[in-house]
Design an enzyme around this catalytic site. Structure first.
Site, PDB file in Angstrom:
ATOM      1  N   TYR A 155       0.825  -1.205   0.000  1.00 52.11           N
ATOM      2  CA  TYR A 155       0.000   0.000   0.000  1.00 52.11           C
ATOM      3  C   TYR A 155       0.860   1.256   0.000  1.00 52.11           C
ATOM      4  CZ  TYR A 155      -3.528   3.391   1.519  1.00 52.11           C
ATOM      5  OH  TYR A 155      -4.358   4.480   1.616  1.00 52.11           O
ATOM      6  N   LYS A 159       1.045   4.014  -3.066  1.00 52.87           N
ATOM      7  CA  LYS A 159       0.585   5.383  -2.861  1.00 52.87           C
ATOM      8  C   LYS A 159       1.730   6.389  -2.982  1.00 52.87           C
ATOM      9  CE  LYS A 159      -3.869   4.955  -2.134  1.00 52.87           C
ATOM     10  NZ  LYS A 159      -4.848   5.519  -3.096  1.00 52.87           N
ATOM     11  N   THR A 190     -15.667   6.656   6.429  1.00 54.41           N
ATOM     12  CA  THR A 190     -16.661   5.969   5.607  1.00 54.41           C
ATOM     13  C   THR A 190     -17.324   4.862   6.417  1.00 54.41           C
ATOM     14  OG1 THR A 190     -15.093   4.307   4.787  1.00 54.41           O
ATOM     15  CG2 THR A 190     -15.261   6.382   3.554  1.00 54.41           C
TER      16      THR A 190
END
Length: 235
Positions: A155, A159, A190
């Site tokens: 990740y 990114k 979220t």
């Protein structure tokens, strides 16, 4: 900020961040071409948004598929005659495994979901904007890209690469009036993240609507002098 008479493509429009960004762009006056993957009932989905009548098109596109991505730019040009802005929202997180135990497939999955999609989306946008010598591309990275931490190799690497990709786009786009910027949100508030971390302290989490407001600014003429910028959002 006004996006009046602008045509904007939003990828990942049905994800955790997508609906807030679609709504913000519509409220700012943009025509939105919303990319999605998987089954979506168009009429039901459009009914969620204020100002969607005639201003919102839903187009199926797999942002990991090189042959699928150009459909979004093609729709904008064919239906509306122009493409002014492109927001790459597709992405996702998986982590928790140290490098010594990390399978290559898991590592590459993060590159595909976060970096490949940003590259293919940005390339399609750049090619469509280049003849008009005008446009704004905005990618989404993460605060997690700024420093590697245990268990986040795929990740964080993906990114971080999105930031360098965006800087390259800004340099290559300058002669054509094409701007490129990248936002670096912290943890986004979220429903999916709340469900995954029910006991977390959400004091520093950032609302999708706050990220959407920044994205609208970067698309707008108010940010016409801003390109190559990495903008942290949230804590």
């Amino acid at each position: 900020m006004s996006l009046q008479e602008q045509v904007v493509v939003i990828t990942g429009s049905t994800g955790g961040l997508g609906p807030a960004v679609v709504q913000a762009c519509l409220r700012a006056g943009a025509v939105v071409v919303a990319g999605h993957r998987g089954h979506v009932a168009p009429d039901e989905w459009r009914s969620r948004f204020e100002g969607a009548d005639g201003q919102l098109a839903l187009v199926s596109a797999d942002l990991t598929d090189e042959t699928s991505v150009p459909a979004l730019a093609d729709h904008a040009i064919q239906q509306y005659g122009r493409l002014d802005g492109w927001l790459n929202l597709v992405g996702g997180y998986a982590g928790g495994t140290p490098v010594a135990d990390l399978e290559l497939a898991e590592f590459e999955a993060m590159l595909t979901l976060n970096l490949r999609t940003a590259f293919l989306g940005s390339r399609a946008a750049f090619r469509a904007m280049q003849p008009r010598r005008r446009g704004s591309i905005v990618n989404v990275s993460s605060l997690g890209a700024l420093r590697g931490t245990a268990g986040h190799a795929g990740y964080a690497a993906a990114k971080a690469a999105v930031i360098r990709l965006t800087e390259t786009l800004a340099a290559e786009g300058a002669p054509y009036g094409i701007r490129a910027n990248v936002v670096l949100p912290g943890m986004i508030d979220t429903p999916a993240n709340r469900a995954a971390m029910p006991g977390a302290d959400r004091a520093t989490w950032v609302a999708p609507e706050d990220i959407a407001a920044v994205l609208v600014f970067l698309l707008s003429d108010a940010a016409r002098a801003v390109s190559g910028t990495s903008l942290p959002i949230g804590g």
